[in-house]
Design a protein around this motif. Structure first.
Motif, PDB file in Angstrom:
ATOM      1  N   GLY A   1     -34.029   0.525 -19.689  1.00  0.00           N
ATOM      2  CA  GLY A   1     -33.142   0.960 -18.617  1.00  0.00           C
ATOM      3  C   GLY A   1     -33.627   0.529 -17.252  1.00  0.00           C
ATOM      4  O   GLY A   1     -32.827   0.150 -16.381  1.00  0.00           O
TER       5      GLY A   1
ATOM      6  N   MET B   1     -28.565   8.280 -21.089  1.00  0.00           N
ATOM      7  CA  MET B   1     -28.525   7.594 -22.381  1.00  0.00           C
ATOM      8  C   MET B   1     -29.898   7.500 -23.038  1.00  0.00           C
ATOM      9  O   MET B   1     -30.072   6.753 -24.014  1.00  0.00           O
ATOM     10  N   HIS B   2     -30.850   8.260 -22.543  1.00  0.00           N
ATOM     11  CA  HIS B   2     -32.232   8.095 -22.982  1.00  0.00           C
ATOM     12  C   HIS B   2     -32.404   8.294 -24.483  1.00  0.00           C
ATOM     13  O   HIS B   2     -33.214   7.622 -25.132  1.00  0.00           O
TER      14      HIS B   2
ATOM     15  N   ILE C   1     -29.871   2.182 -26.723  1.00  0.00           N
ATOM     16  CA  ILE C   1     -29.898   2.181 -25.262  1.00  0.00           C
ATOM     17  C   ILE C   1     -30.086   0.766 -24.705  1.00  0.00           C
ATOM     18  O   ILE C   1     -29.519   0.419 -23.661  1.00  0.00           O
ATOM     19  N   ASN C   2     -30.849  -0.065 -25.392  1.00  0.00           N
ATOM     20  CA  ASN C   2     -31.044  -1.439 -24.908  1.00  0.00           C
ATOM     21  C   ASN C   2     -29.723  -2.213 -24.919  1.00  0.00           C
ATOM     22  O   ASN C   2     -29.416  -2.976 -23.994  1.00  0.00           O
TER      23      ASN C   2
ATOM     24  N   ASP D   1     -30.181   7.787 -26.853  1.00  0.00           N
ATOM     25  CA  ASP D   1     -29.318   6.954 -27.684  1.00  0.00           C
ATOM     26  C   ASP D   1     -30.135   5.860 -28.360  1.00  0.00           C
ATOM     27  O   ASP D   1     -30.959   5.202 -27.727  1.00  0.00           O
TER      28      ASP D   1
ATOM     29  N   SER E   1     -27.916   6.275 -15.828  1.00  0.00           N
ATOM     30  CA  SER E   1     -27.861   6.018 -17.264  1.00  0.00           C
ATOM     31  C   SER E   1     -29.232   6.057 -17.921  1.00  0.00           C
ATOM     32  O   SER E   1     -29.335   6.306 -19.132  1.00  0.00           O
TER      33      SER E   1
ATOM     34  N   PHE F   1     -26.790  -0.827 -24.655  1.00  0.00           N
ATOM     35  CA  PHE F   1     -25.962  -0.228 -23.617  1.00  0.00           C
ATOM     36  C   PHE F   1     -26.244  -0.878 -22.263  1.00  0.00           C
ATOM     37  O   PHE F   1     -25.321  -1.272 -21.546  1.00  0.00           O
TER      38      PHE F   1
ATOM     39  N   ARG G   1     -37.519   2.762 -24.354  1.00  0.00           N
ATOM     40  CA  ARG G   1     -36.177   3.083 -23.865  1.00  0.00           C
ATOM     41  C   ARG G   1     -36.153   3.089 -22.336  1.00  0.00           C
ATOM     42  O   ARG G   1     -35.235   2.539 -21.709  1.00  0.00           O
TER      43      ARG G   1
END
Length: 626
Positions: A33, A108-109, A114-115, A111, A104, A117, A29
């Motif tokens: 990001g 958003m870690h 996340i990728n 979620d 983010s 997003f 994750r």
């Protein structure tokens, strides 16, 4: 060299999108990001390079790739234009975009998608860069539609909630309405100038190209309709508050520095055409002023922390359109920049609060957070002071220039803008007081888990708060770096460079208005300790404002339901017609079959008779043809 760097600037976020969308599930994750953030940071670094180069040489960078369309006397190149305006926009699009990506990574870690997003965020930045860099209206339109698509994907990112899906569809459809106007405007300009290249049209105007002014006015009005959709002006503004359904970084990205500023960018880019249509400019100013006032009044009573900021965005966009309509394009750009700083900080600050409260967004269930969230509180307060227009913060200088321009050109619009500014100070400090002061009003479990956000969240807040504080330095009255920088792309500057007694009095009135709004909020929510009532208890004028003047309900009654009714009617008619046609064919086939099978009776003589008749028919046809 320049071409390769320009393509790197454009395609670095697109590469981040491809990596995350295809391989994001296979990496961690944090790495997902980080890659998305690096992609935008590369674009920011290249933008800084070009920004310094153009600031030094004063020569725009043109990147011609190939000829895209050729139709008789009309042709369009696939090319990009890096001049003062586009580079200025790219500076805060990619700069603030990078900070939002950093934010983010932590926000958003947890979620599961996340990728995806970060892929959508990267794609959004790619299309925004395309919009800004395009050297003609068709490439701008590609970016224009692209950010609309990405806003749909990001607003409805948490698609398991149907309300979020509805908000995404609403944003997409309302933007399509405006985009139709934009497209019609492009067609008309192509007809008038035989080109949609910015430099080509400007050259024709400078050389007194004969033009149908009435048709040009229609084109500019259509383009303004497109700007209304993208930048949320009356009557196409209701999608933006609902866009709060997306994750908070999305709200910051869409509402601070990217999508909603596209309309202001387009009008500023075509300022040499809008200057030829003063009636359209007057409409822009009036619509902007009314939008600012209406949105500010709705923000007075909202209780969702993000909804307050959303209506604040609509209101501030209205002030920018007021400046555009008065011909003060450079003033509108100035407020775009300062607004990008303090509004991004405010949205990310609200996200920090929501993160600490595990999803709680109702300010009635907050309070006292300044004791445990000191960094979030300080940065939020700085940005609130900036948007309220208090000196020496950035918002004071940009908002004051808008009001000064309005006073000198249209005093009724100055009054409307001033009232909206007072309301801004009130509802923003109402938000601060309800969120950060007095005692905590949430649950004991929430109180037990209150904490400051991680450094990846607070770092962007600190950077943005510093920019919100000092950002006004780019355009001090009488010695504006920004106005000089934009001079090559603004046809008729409309800035009051010299301040007299009147201007100082107006500044004083603006500051007094801001203190009035702050004082009213302090009296109501600190001195009296009031807390907004529950939804069912909100009545009267407050009820009308809380329900947003029932605009959504009106749209539903006069537009949505009639369209549904018409659609249902034609659906039923179509179903009946198709059913009748299909079943009718079937019945005819059955009837012919039933009649035809009666002649299949096994009589050899009957069969020979038809055989002979058939042969005679063929022979007769051959002889007749010959």
């Amino acid at each position: 060299m320049e071409t390769n760097l320009a393509l790197l600037l454009l395609f670095a976020p697109f590469a981040g999108f491809l990596i995350n969308i295809f391989f994001g599930k296979k990496i961690s994750r944090t790495l997902s990001g980080t890659l998305g953030t690096i992609a935008v940071a590369v674009s920011f670094a290249v933008t800084v390079f070009f920004f310094l180069q153009v600031s030094s040489t004063k020569v725009p960078v043109m990147v011609d790739l190939f000829q895209w369309l050729t139709l008789q006397n009309f042709s369009v190149n696939f090319s990009f234009q890096l001049d003062q305006l586009s580079l200025l926009w790219l500076m805060f699009v990619t700069g603030i975009g990078t900070l939002i990506h950093v934010y983010s990574i932590s926000y958003m870690h947890d979620d599961e998608n996340i990728n995806k997003f970060f892929a959508y965020l990267n794609l959004f930045i790619f299309f925004m860069i395309t919009l800004v860099m395009g050297s003609n209206l068709l490439i701008m339109f590609i970016g224009w539609e692209g950010v609309g698509l990405c806003s749909y994907l990001l607003i409805g990112f948490w698609y398991k909630n149907q309300d979020y899906n509805d908000a995404a569809k609403k944003a997409f459809i309302m933007n399509r309405i405006g985009d139709l106007g934009f497209l019609i405007g492009i067609f008309i300009l192509g007809y008038l100038f035989h080109t949609v290249e910015f430099t080509g049209m400007k050259s024709m105007i400078d050389n007194k190209w004969p033009i149908n002014e009435s048709l040009l006015g229609v084109a500019m009005l259509c383009l303004f309709i497109g700007a209304c959709g993208k930048s949320a002006q009356i009557p196409l503004y209701t999608w933006l508050p609902d866009a709060m359904a997306g994750p908070t970084p999305v709200s910051a990205l869409i509402h601070a520095a990217t999508m909603v500023t596209a309309g202001i960018f387009m009008i500023t880019r075509l300022n040499f055409l809008f200057n030829l249509t003063p009636d359209v400019l007057e409409i822009i100013a009036i619509v902007g002023a009314i939008t600012s006032l209406v949105a500010a009044s709705i923000g007075l009573v909202q209780n969702d922390i993000k909804k307050v900021l959303a209506y604040s965005t609509v209101s501030q966009l209205g002030l920018m359109f007021l400046a555009l309509g008065l011909g003060a394009y450079e003033v509108a750009v100035f407020h775009v920049i300062t607004h990008a700083f303090f509004k991004a900080c405010l949205f990310l600050g609200s996200g920090s609060v929501i993160h600490a409260l595990h999803g709680e967004q109702d300010m009635r269930n907050m309070g006292g957070l300044r004791k445990v969230m000191k960094i979030t509180f300080i940065t939020f307060l700085i940005s609130t002071l900036a948007i309220s227009g208090l000196p020496p913060l950035s918002g004071f200088f940009s908002k004051d220039e808008i009001l000064l321009t309005a006073f000198h050109h249209n005093k009724p619009l100055w009054v409307i803008g001033s009232i909206a500014s007072i309301m801004t100070a009130f509802y923003m400090f109402r938000l601060v007081y309800l969120t950060f002061y007095k005692d905590f009003r949430g649950t004991e479990e929430q109180k037990h888990h209150l904490h400051e956000s991680p450094s990846l969240i607070t770092f962007p807040l600190v950077v943005l708060a510093i920019l919100a504080f000092f950002g006004g330095a780019i355009s001090f009255p009488g010695m504006s770096w920004l106005n000089e920088y934009l001079a090559p792309v603004i046809a008729k500057p409309a800035v009051h460079e010299h301040l007299g007694t009147t201007e100082y009095i107006l500044m004083g009135i603006a500051v007094a208005g801001a203190f009035l709004g702050i004082g009213l909020a302090y009296n109501k929510y600190i001195s009296k300790g009031e807390v907004p009532p529950q939804d069912s208890e909100i009545t009267g004028v407050a009820g009308v404002l809380y329900n947003k003047y029932y605009v959504d309900e009106i749209y539903t009654a006069i537009i949505v339901k009639p369209i549904y009714a018409i659609g249902s009617f034609f659906k039923n008619v179509t179903e009946v017609a198709i059913s009748a046609f299909i079943f009718g064919l079937g019945k005819v086939a059955v009837l012919l079959g039933n009649e035809g099978k009666t002649i299949q009776n096994g009589s050899i003589g009957f069969y020979l008779l038809f055989f002979v008749l058939g042969v005679c028919s063929i022979i007769g046809y051959i002889f007749l043809v010959k």
